[in-house]
Design a protein around this motif. Structure first.
Motif, PDB file in Angstrom:
ATOM      1  N   ALA A  25      -4.574  25.134  86.728  1.00  0.00           N
ATOM      2  CA  ALA A  25      -5.459  26.154  85.660  1.00  0.00           C
ATOM      3  C   ALA A  25      -4.696  27.558  85.278  1.00  0.00           C
ATOM      4  CB  ALA A  25      -5.957  27.325  86.436  1.00  0.00           C
ATOM      5  N   ILE A  26      -3.328  27.956  85.666  1.00  0.00           N
ATOM      6  CA  ILE A  26      -2.616  28.568  85.104  1.00  0.00           C
ATOM      7  C   ILE A  26      -1.955  28.129  83.735  1.00  0.00           C
ATOM      8  CG2 ILE A  26      -0.283  29.370  85.507  1.00  0.00           C
ATOM      9  CD1 ILE A  26      -1.453  30.867  88.269  1.00  0.00           C
ATOM     10  N   ILE A  27      -1.486  27.108  84.138  1.00  0.00           N
ATOM     11  CA  ILE A  27      -0.799  25.980  83.548  1.00  0.00           C
ATOM     12  C   ILE A  27      -1.266  25.784  82.042  1.00  0.00           C
ATOM     13  CG2 ILE A  27       0.750  23.870  82.986  1.00  0.00           C
ATOM     14  CD1 ILE A  27       1.948  25.723  84.547  1.00  0.00           C
ATOM     15  N   LEU A  28      -2.848  25.259  82.228  1.00  0.00           N
ATOM     16  CA  LEU A  28      -3.420  24.855  80.966  1.00  0.00           C
ATOM     17  C   LEU A  28      -3.869  25.622  79.861  1.00  0.00           C
ATOM     18  CD1 LEU A  28      -6.286  22.238  82.478  1.00  0.00           C
ATOM     19  CD2 LEU A  28      -3.801  21.635  81.398  1.00  0.00           C
ATOM     20  N   LEU A  29      -4.431  27.494  81.168  1.00  0.00           N
ATOM     21  CA  LEU A  29      -4.567  28.276  80.029  1.00  0.00           C
ATOM     22  C   LEU A  29      -3.398  29.277  79.471  1.00  0.00           C
ATOM     23  CD1 LEU A  29      -7.367  29.496  82.082  1.00  0.00           C
ATOM     24  CD2 LEU A  29      -7.507  28.394  80.346  1.00  0.00           C
ATOM     25  N   GLY A  30      -2.175  29.568  80.439  1.00  0.00           N
ATOM     26  CA  GLY A  30      -1.054  29.733  79.871  1.00  0.00           C
ATOM     27  C   GLY A  30      -0.486  29.074  79.119  1.00  0.00           C
ATOM     28  N   LYS A  31       0.077  28.623  79.557  1.00  0.00           N
ATOM     29  CA  LYS A  31       0.847  27.516  78.314  1.00  0.00           C
ATOM     30  C   LYS A  31       0.821  27.269  76.461  1.00  0.00           C
ATOM     31  CE  LYS A  31       3.895  25.443  81.019  1.00  0.00           C
ATOM     32  NZ  LYS A  31       5.604  26.055  80.145  1.00  0.00           N
ATOM     33  N   PRO A  32      -0.260  27.416  76.300  1.00  0.00           N
ATOM     34  CA  PRO A  32      -1.167  27.616  74.502  1.00  0.00           C
ATOM     35  C   PRO A  32       0.033  28.539  74.112  1.00  0.00           C
ATOM     36  CG  PRO A  32      -2.952  26.807  75.766  1.00  0.00           C
ATOM     37  CD  PRO A  32      -1.668  28.090  76.938  1.00  0.00           C
ATOM     38  N   PHE A  33      -0.269  29.928  74.045  1.00  0.00           N
ATOM     39  CA  PHE A  33       0.655  30.795  73.698  1.00  0.00           C
ATOM     40  C   PHE A  33       2.110  30.381  73.402  1.00  0.00           C
ATOM     41  CE2 PHE A  33       2.034  34.944  74.087  1.00  0.00           C
ATOM     42  CZ  PHE A  33       1.506  35.994  73.096  1.00  0.00           C
ATOM     43  N   ALA A  34       2.262  30.984  74.727  1.00  0.00           N
ATOM     44  CA  ALA A  34       4.245  30.162  74.953  1.00  0.00           C
ATOM     45  C   ALA A  34       4.305  29.558  73.355  1.00  0.00           C
ATOM     46  CB  ALA A  34       4.639  29.944  76.348  1.00  0.00           C
ATOM     47  N   ILE A  35       3.694  27.748  73.977  1.00  0.00           N
ATOM     48  CA  ILE A  35       4.425  27.543  73.329  1.00  0.00           C
ATOM     49  C   ILE A  35       3.917  27.376  71.669  1.00  0.00           C
ATOM     50  CG2 ILE A  35       3.805  24.327  73.017  1.00  0.00           C
ATOM     51  CD1 ILE A  35       3.097  24.293  75.392  1.00  0.00           C
ATOM     52  N   ALA A  36       3.180  28.088  71.163  1.00  0.00           N
ATOM     53  CA  ALA A  36       2.741  28.296  69.349  1.00  0.00           C
ATOM     54  C   ALA A  36       3.453  28.958  69.062  1.00  0.00           C
ATOM     55  CB  ALA A  36       0.984  29.183  70.363  1.00  0.00           C
ATOM     56  N   LEU A  37       4.329  30.582  70.484  1.00  0.00           N
ATOM     57  CA  LEU A  37       5.432  31.855  69.886  1.00  0.00           C
ATOM     58  C   LEU A  37       6.292  30.163  69.552  1.00  0.00           C
ATOM     59  CD1 LEU A  37       4.635  34.335  71.630  1.00  0.00           C
ATOM     60  CD2 LEU A  37       4.283  34.442  69.275  1.00  0.00           C
ATOM     61  N   TYR A  38       7.320  29.657  70.672  1.00  0.00           N
ATOM     62  CA  TYR A  38       7.560  28.585  70.607  1.00  0.00           C
ATOM     63  C   TYR A  38       7.849  27.912  68.843  1.00  0.00           C
ATOM     64  CZ  TYR A  38      10.875  29.167  74.922  1.00  0.00           C
ATOM     65  OH  TYR A  38      11.242  29.748  75.992  1.00  0.00           O
ATOM     66  N   SER A  39       7.328  27.458  68.689  1.00  0.00           N
ATOM     67  CA  SER A  39       7.176  26.497  67.654  1.00  0.00           C
ATOM     68  C   SER A  39       7.124  26.874  66.470  1.00  0.00           C
ATOM     69  CB  SER A  39       5.595  25.755  68.268  1.00  0.00           C
ATOM     70  OG  SER A  39       5.453  24.864  68.794  1.00  0.00           O
ATOM     71  N   LEU A  40       6.501  28.400  66.282  1.00  0.00           N
ATOM     72  CA  LEU A  40       5.865  28.935  64.877  1.00  0.00           C
ATOM     73  C   LEU A  40       7.330  30.054  64.573  1.00  0.00           C
ATOM     74  CD1 LEU A  40       2.633  30.393  65.281  1.00  0.00           C
ATOM     75  CD2 LEU A  40       3.383  28.292  64.201  1.00  0.00           C
ATOM     76  N   GLY A  41       8.062  30.246  65.724  1.00  0.00           N
ATOM     77  CA  GLY A  41       9.501  31.368  65.646  1.00  0.00           C
ATOM     78  C   GLY A  41      10.246  29.986  65.290  1.00  0.00           C
ATOM     79  N   LEU A  42      10.243  28.835  66.226  1.00  0.00           N
ATOM     80  CA  LEU A  42      11.379  28.168  65.451  1.00  0.00           C
ATOM     81  C   LEU A  42      11.551  27.412  64.793  1.00  0.00           C
ATOM     82  CD1 LEU A  42      12.137  26.870  69.544  1.00  0.00           C
ATOM     83  CD2 LEU A  42      13.716  28.577  68.678  1.00  0.00           C
ATOM     84  N   THR A  43      10.152  27.163  64.351  1.00  0.00           N
ATOM     85  CA  THR A  43      10.119  26.796  62.574  1.00  0.00           C
ATOM     86  C   THR A  43      10.801  28.094  61.964  1.00  0.00           C
ATOM     87  OG1 THR A  43       8.172  25.389  63.788  1.00  0.00           O
ATOM     88  CG2 THR A  43       8.610  25.379  61.634  1.00  0.00           C
ATOM     89  N   ALA A  44      10.223  28.930  61.899  1.00  0.00           N
ATOM     90  CA  ALA A  44      10.890  29.827  61.349  1.00  0.00           C
ATOM     91  C   ALA A  44      12.385  30.393  60.242  1.00  0.00           C
ATOM     92  CB  ALA A  44       9.555  31.218  61.085  1.00  0.00           C
ATOM     93  N   VAL A  45      13.038  29.696  62.175  1.00  0.00           N
ATOM     94  CA  VAL A  45      14.269  29.791  62.140  1.00  0.00           C
ATOM     95  C   VAL A  45      15.113  28.658  61.381  1.00  0.00           C
ATOM     96  CG1 VAL A  45      16.913  29.543  63.913  1.00  0.00           C
ATOM     97  CG2 VAL A  45      14.451  31.192  64.229  1.00  0.00           C
ATOM     98  N   TRP A  46      14.086  28.002  61.915  1.00  0.00           N
ATOM     99  CA  TRP A  46      14.812  27.172  61.470  1.00  0.00           C
ATOM    100  C   TRP A  46      14.288  26.239  60.047  1.00  0.00           C
ATOM    101  CZ3 TRP A  46      17.518  22.025  62.298  1.00  0.00           C
ATOM    102  CH2 TRP A  46      17.132  20.773  61.836  1.00  0.00           C
ATOM    103  N   GLN A  47      13.539  26.513  59.620  1.00  0.00           N
ATOM    104  CA  GLN A  47      13.205  26.606  57.390  1.00  0.00           C
ATOM    105  C   GLN A  47      14.732  27.793  57.275  1.00  0.00           C
ATOM    106  OE1 GLN A  47       9.641  27.117  57.467  1.00  0.00           O
ATOM    107  NE2 GLN A  47       8.701  25.290  57.454  1.00  0.00           N
ATOM    108  N   MET A  48      14.807  28.539  57.512  1.00  0.00           N
ATOM    109  CA  MET A  48      15.558  29.431  57.270  1.00  0.00           C
ATOM    110  C   MET A  48      17.421  29.383  57.474  1.00  0.00           C
ATOM    111  SD  MET A  48      14.442  33.371  58.585  1.00  0.00           S
ATOM    112  CE  MET A  48      14.959  33.776  60.115  1.00  0.00           C
ATOM    113  N   ILE A  49      17.566  27.939  58.120  1.00  0.00           N
ATOM    114  CA  ILE A  49      18.496  27.565  58.675  1.00  0.00           C
ATOM    115  C   ILE A  49      19.460  26.353  57.368  1.00  0.00           C
ATOM    116  CG2 ILE A  49      20.209  26.189  59.676  1.00  0.00           C
ATOM    117  CD1 ILE A  49      18.844  28.021  62.146  1.00  0.00           C
ATOM    118  N   VAL A  50      17.913  25.662  56.634  1.00  0.00           N
ATOM    119  CA  VAL A  50      17.594  24.674  56.517  1.00  0.00           C
ATOM    120  C   VAL A  50      17.813  24.873  54.631  1.00  0.00           C
ATOM    121  CG1 VAL A  50      17.944  22.421  58.237  1.00  0.00           C
ATOM    122  CG2 VAL A  50      15.649  23.479  56.419  1.00  0.00           C
ATOM    123  N   ARG A  51      17.628  26.431  54.288  1.00  0.00           N
ATOM    124  CA  ARG A  51      17.560  26.254  52.914  1.00  0.00           C
ATOM    125  C   ARG A  51      18.240  26.731  53.054  1.00  0.00           C
ATOM    126  NH1 ARG A  51      11.441  29.714  52.807  1.00  0.00           N
ATOM    127  NH2 ARG A  51      10.169  27.996  53.186  1.00  0.00           N
TER     128      ARG A  51
END
Length: 134
Positions: A108-134
């Motif tokens: 329950a902790i894994i299934l309910l807790g992971k989406p938020f952290a993964i979304a933050l990682y995914s969105l944050g790192l995508t934004a950083v990646w886009q700034m690097i490749v531009r």
């Protein structure tokens, strides 16, 4: 990436989003990380504490082992750490497997807790990646 913690989890999240886009990258990252987290718990449950010394530094083990000494406190701290994207999740999943935490509570902790952290990682790192490749 969770079962054999060699690469940082954030790197895997970034690659997933780059390869599959933000939605499917998130879905694949979520499924993979949750499956890996469940496997890490199972491995630690079967192998016990000696496994921690083989996979992680003694400094990390000492730092978080105090959490495991109090059952209810560990579950709360573990849930908070899984929810936040800055904790050593891989280690904590293995550590949880060496405690008396139930499979049901852990899942329950894994299934309910992971989406938020993964979304933050995914969105944050995508934004950083886009700034690097531009």
């Amino acid at each position: 990436q969770v079962v054999v913690p060699v690469l940082p989890g954030g790197l895997g999240c970034l690659v997933g989003v780059i390869l599959f886009g933000p939605v499917w990258g998130f879905v694949y990252n979520y499924v993979g990380i949750c499956a890996g987290s469940l496997m890490a718990f199972a491995v630690a449950r079967n192998c016990g504490r000696p496994l921690l010394s083989l996979l992680f530094s003694e400094k990390t083990i000492q730092r978080y082992s105090r959490w495991a000494e109090e059952r209810d406190r560990f579950a709360r701290l573990f849930a908070l750490a899984i929810f936040l994207p800055v904790a050593p999740d891989d280690f904590l999943c293995y550590l949880a497997g060496t405690t008396d935490m139930t499979w049901r509570r852990y899942t329950a902790i894994i299934l309910l807790g992971k989406p938020f952290a993964i979304a933050l990682y995914s969105l944050g790192l995508t934004a950083v990646w886009q700034m690097i490749v531009r």
